[in-house]
Design a protein around this motif. Structure first.
Motif, PDB file in Angstrom:
ATOM      1  N   LEU A  69       0.836  -1.198   0.000  1.00 65.48           N
ATOM      2  CA  LEU A  69       0.000   0.000   0.000  1.00 65.48           C
ATOM      3  C   LEU A  69       0.872   1.248   0.000  1.00 65.48           C
ATOM      4  CD1 LEU A  69      -2.596  -1.187   2.646  1.00 65.48           C
ATOM      5  CD2 LEU A  69      -2.866  -1.154   0.181  1.00 65.48           C
ATOM      6  N   GLY A  70       0.426   2.285  -0.710  1.00 65.64           N
ATOM      7  CA  GLY A  70       1.189   3.521  -0.790  1.00 65.64           C
ATOM      8  C   GLY A  70       0.290   4.736  -0.796  1.00 65.64           C
ATOM      9  N   ILE A  71       0.890   5.901  -1.058  1.00 63.02           N
ATOM     10  CA  ILE A  71       0.138   7.153  -1.069  1.00 63.02           C
ATOM     11  C   ILE A  71      -0.094   7.633  -2.495  1.00 63.02           C
ATOM     12  CG2 ILE A  71       0.196   9.578  -0.409  1.00 63.02           C
ATOM     13  CD1 ILE A  71       1.638   8.733   2.123  1.00 63.02           C
ATOM     14  N   LYS A  72       0.987   7.755  -3.294  1.00 63.85           N
ATOM     15  CA  LYS A  72       0.813   8.211  -4.678  1.00 63.85           C
ATOM     16  C   LYS A  72       0.109   7.158  -5.517  1.00 63.85           C
ATOM     17  CE  LYS A  72       4.461  11.611  -4.924  1.00 63.85           C
ATOM     18  NZ  LYS A  72       5.658  12.053  -5.607  1.00 63.85           N
ATOM     19  N   THR A  73       0.600   5.928  -5.461  1.00 66.55           N
ATOM     20  CA  THR A  73      -0.134   4.819  -6.069  1.00 66.55           C
ATOM     21  C   THR A  73      -0.754   4.057  -4.914  1.00 66.55           C
ATOM     22  OG1 THR A  73       1.831   3.441  -6.014  1.00 66.55           O
ATOM     23  CG2 THR A  73       1.373   4.589  -8.075  1.00 66.55           C
ATOM     24  N   PHE A  74      -2.042   3.790  -4.996  1.00 60.95           N
ATOM     25  CA  PHE A  74      -2.754   3.176  -3.873  1.00 60.95           C
ATOM     26  C   PHE A  74      -2.179   1.803  -3.548  1.00 60.95           C
ATOM     27  CE2 PHE A  74      -6.309   0.856  -1.975  1.00 60.95           C
ATOM     28  CZ  PHE A  74      -6.548   1.675  -0.891  1.00 60.95           C
ATOM     29  N   THR A  75      -1.999   0.965  -4.584  1.00 67.27           N
ATOM     30  CA  THR A  75      -1.403  -0.343  -4.361  1.00 67.27           C
ATOM     31  C   THR A  75      -0.396  -0.649  -5.470  1.00 67.27           C
ATOM     32  OG1 THR A  75      -3.118  -1.503  -5.596  1.00 67.27           O
ATOM     33  CG2 THR A  75      -3.425  -1.322  -3.234  1.00 67.27           C
ATOM     34  N   VAL A  76       0.644  -1.356  -5.088  1.00 71.29           N
ATOM     35  CA  VAL A  76       1.579  -1.946  -6.036  1.00 71.29           C
ATOM     36  C   VAL A  76       1.526  -3.445  -5.757  1.00 71.29           C
ATOM     37  CG1 VAL A  76       3.963  -2.087  -6.810  1.00 71.29           C
ATOM     38  CG2 VAL A  76       3.042   0.091  -6.015  1.00 71.29           C
ATOM     39  N   MET A  77       1.170  -4.220  -6.795  1.00 73.37           N
ATOM     40  CA  MET A  77       0.971  -5.651  -6.604  1.00 73.37           C
ATOM     41  C   MET A  77       2.166  -6.435  -7.126  1.00 73.37           C
ATOM     42  SD  MET A  77      -2.986  -5.885  -7.598  1.00 73.37           S
ATOM     43  CE  MET A  77      -3.955  -4.412  -7.447  1.00 73.37           C
ATOM     44  N   LEU A 150      -0.776  -8.856   2.559  1.00 75.16           N
ATOM     45  CA  LEU A 150      -0.715  -7.397   2.688  1.00 75.16           C
ATOM     46  C   LEU A 150       0.374  -7.026   3.680  1.00 75.16           C
ATOM     47  CD1 LEU A 150      -4.515  -6.555   3.037  1.00 75.16           C
ATOM     48  CD2 LEU A 150      -3.072  -5.956   1.129  1.00 75.16           C
ATOM     49  N   GLU A 151       0.907  -5.829   3.504  1.00 75.94           N
ATOM     50  CA  GLU A 151       1.874  -5.350   4.490  1.00 75.94           C
ATOM     51  C   GLU A 151       1.125  -4.863   5.723  1.00 75.94           C
ATOM     52  OE1 GLU A 151       4.064  -1.775   3.622  1.00 75.94           O
ATOM     53  OE2 GLU A 151       2.507  -1.096   2.270  1.00 75.94           O
ATOM     54  N   ASP A 152       1.753  -5.015   6.876  1.00 79.33           N
ATOM     55  CA  ASP A 152       1.158  -4.591   8.140  1.00 79.33           C
ATOM     56  C   ASP A 152       1.591  -3.152   8.405  1.00 79.33           C
ATOM     57  OD1 ASP A 152      -0.181  -4.650  10.515  1.00 79.33           O
ATOM     58  OD2 ASP A 152       1.451  -5.603  11.616  1.00 79.33           O
ATOM     59  N   LEU A 153       0.629  -2.226   8.384  1.00 84.83           N
ATOM     60  CA  LEU A 153       0.933  -0.806   8.571  1.00 84.83           C
ATOM     61  C   LEU A 153       0.434  -0.310   9.922  1.00 84.83           C
ATOM     62  CD1 LEU A 153      -0.082   0.631   5.094  1.00 84.83           C
ATOM     63  CD2 LEU A 153       2.218   0.243   5.940  1.00 84.83           C
ATOM     64  N   ASN A 154       1.200   0.560  10.531  1.00 84.19           N
ATOM     65  CA  ASN A 154       0.774   1.235  11.752  1.00 84.19           C
ATOM     66  C   ASN A 154       0.155   2.573  11.337  1.00 84.19           C
ATOM     67  OD1 ASN A 154       0.417   2.272  14.287  1.00 84.19           O
ATOM     68  ND2 ASN A 154       2.588   2.591  14.701  1.00 84.19           N
ATOM     69  N   VAL A 167      -3.409  13.172   3.780  1.00 86.50           N
ATOM     70  CA  VAL A 167      -3.344  12.300   2.616  1.00 86.50           C
ATOM     71  C   VAL A 167      -3.615  10.852   3.000  1.00 86.50           C
ATOM     72  CG1 VAL A 167      -1.887  11.503   0.725  1.00 86.50           C
ATOM     73  CG2 VAL A 167      -1.723  13.853   1.494  1.00 86.50           C
ATOM     74  N   ILE A 168      -3.051  10.419   4.115  1.00 85.24           N
ATOM     75  CA  ILE A 168      -3.255   9.040   4.583  1.00 85.24           C
ATOM     76  C   ILE A 168      -4.719   8.845   4.988  1.00 85.24           C
ATOM     77  CG2 ILE A 168      -2.684   7.405   6.414  1.00 85.24           C
ATOM     78  CD1 ILE A 168       0.163   8.617   6.331  1.00 85.24           C
ATOM     79  N   SER A 169      -5.302   9.803   5.665  1.00 85.37           N
ATOM     80  CA  SER A 169      -6.696   9.694   6.088  1.00 85.37           C
ATOM     81  C   SER A 169      -7.647   9.682   4.883  1.00 85.37           C
ATOM     82  CB  SER A 169      -7.071  10.839   7.022  1.00 85.37           C
ATOM     83  OG  SER A 169      -6.303  10.786   8.185  1.00 85.37           O
ATOM     84  N   LEU A 170      -7.327  10.466   3.855  1.00 90.73           N
ATOM     85  CA  LEU A 170      -8.185  10.495   2.662  1.00 90.73           C
ATOM     86  C   LEU A 170      -8.150   9.193   1.892  1.00 90.73           C
ATOM     87  CD1 LEU A 170      -7.650  14.073   1.185  1.00 90.73           C
ATOM     88  CD2 LEU A 170      -9.716  13.146   2.204  1.00 90.73           C
ATOM     89  N   GLN A 171      -7.061   8.427   1.987  1.00 96.82           N
ATOM     90  CA  GLN A 171      -6.970   7.160   1.259  1.00 96.82           C
ATOM     91  C   GLN A 171      -7.969   6.144   1.798  1.00 96.82           C
ATOM     92  OE1 GLN A 171      -5.239   6.482  -1.485  1.00 96.82           O
ATOM     93  NE2 GLN A 171      -4.565   8.583  -1.469  1.00 96.82           N
ATOM     94  N   GLY A 172      -8.250   6.190   3.100  1.00 96.31           N
ATOM     95  CA  GLY A 172      -9.216   5.261   3.679  1.00 96.31           C
ATOM     96  C   GLY A 172      -8.683   3.855   3.808  1.00 96.31           C
ATOM     97  N   SER A 173      -7.386   3.657   3.823  1.00 93.73           N
ATOM     98  CA  SER A 173      -6.838   2.307   3.902  1.00 93.73           C
ATOM     99  C   SER A 173      -6.613   1.867   5.324  1.00 93.73           C
ATOM    100  CB  SER A 173      -5.519   2.226   3.150  1.00 93.73           C
ATOM    101  OG  SER A 173      -4.634   3.233   3.578  1.00 93.73           O
TER     102      SER A 173
END
Length: 173
Positions: A69-77, A150-154, A167-173
Motif C-alpha cells: 500500500l502507498g500514497i501516490k499509487t494506492f497499491t503496487v501488486m 498485505l503489508e502490516d501498517l501502523n 493524505v493518509i486519512s483520505l486514502q481510507g486504507s
C-alpha cells in the motif's frame, strides 16, 4: 407472506408506511428474508435486504498475490500491477470550507441547519466514492487470487505525522 414487507413489480410495501418506489442498485438473487430501513445524516434512506445465495467456489483461480500500500499509487501488486486511487482533494477542500462556515454561523439558525445538511452530504459523497473504489478493487483482487498478502501498517502512528496525515486519512486504507 411476511406482514412487515413485500415486493411486487419493483415496488416495496412497508407496513405502517405504504408502497415506496426505490432506486434498485441490482436485482435480488433470491427472495429476501428480512429488510432494514436506514436513514443517514444527509436525509437519505436505504433499504437493506437479507438474501441467501449459494457461493460459487469454482471461479477463484489458484494464485497468490502480494500487495504493497502507498500514497501516490494506492497499491503496487506483486504481479506488476499498479492501482491509482481517486482524487479526493476537491471534495476535501469543499468540506473544509463548509466546516469553517459552520463554525462561524450562529447556533440554531436556519442557515446553520442548511449548512449542516450540505456538510453531511459532502461527507457522504466522499465516503461513498471511497467505499465504491475500495469495494471494486477488493472484489477484483479476491476473485482472481486464492492467497493475498498485505503489508502490516501502523496507520495510527502514520497519521501522527503532520505532513502526511491528511493524505493518509483520505486514502481510507
Amino acid at each position: 407472506m411476511k406482514a412487515a414487507f413485500s415486493i411486487k413489480d419493483g415496488d416495496v410495501y412497508l407496513a405502517k408506511i405504504g408502497i415506496i418506489k426505490p432506486i434498485w442498485s441490482r436485482e435480488l438473487p433470491s427472495e429476501p428474508s428480512s429488510l432494514t430501513v436506514i436513514k443517514d445524516c444527509a436525509n437519505r434512506y436505504f433499504l437493506s435486504f437479507v438474501v441467501e445465495v449459494e457461493p460459487n467456489l469454482t471461479s477463484a483461480k489458484r494464485q497468490s498475490i502480494g500487495i504493497d500500500l502507498g500514497i501516490k499509487t494506492f497499491t503496487v501488486m506483486s504481479n506488476s500491477g499498479k492501482v491509482q486511487s481517486p482524487d479526493y482533494s476537491k471534495l476535501d477542500r469543499k468540506i473544509r470550507k463548509l466546516r469553517r462556515k459552520l463554525a462561524r454561523s450562529q447556533k440554531d439558525s436556519k442557515t446553520r441547519n442548511k449548512t449542516c445538511v450540505k456538510f453531511a452530504t459532502l461527507h457522504n459523497q466522499t465516503a461513498d466514492k471511497r467505499k465504491d473504489f475500495l469495494h471494486k478493487l477488493s472484489i477484483k483482487i479476491i476473485s482472481n487470487n486464492q492467497v493475498i498478502s498485505l503489508e502490516d501498517l501502523n496507520v495510527s502512528g502514520m497519521v501522527k505525522n503532520r505532513k502526511l496525515s491528511r493524505v493518509i486519512s483520505l486514502q481510507g486504507s
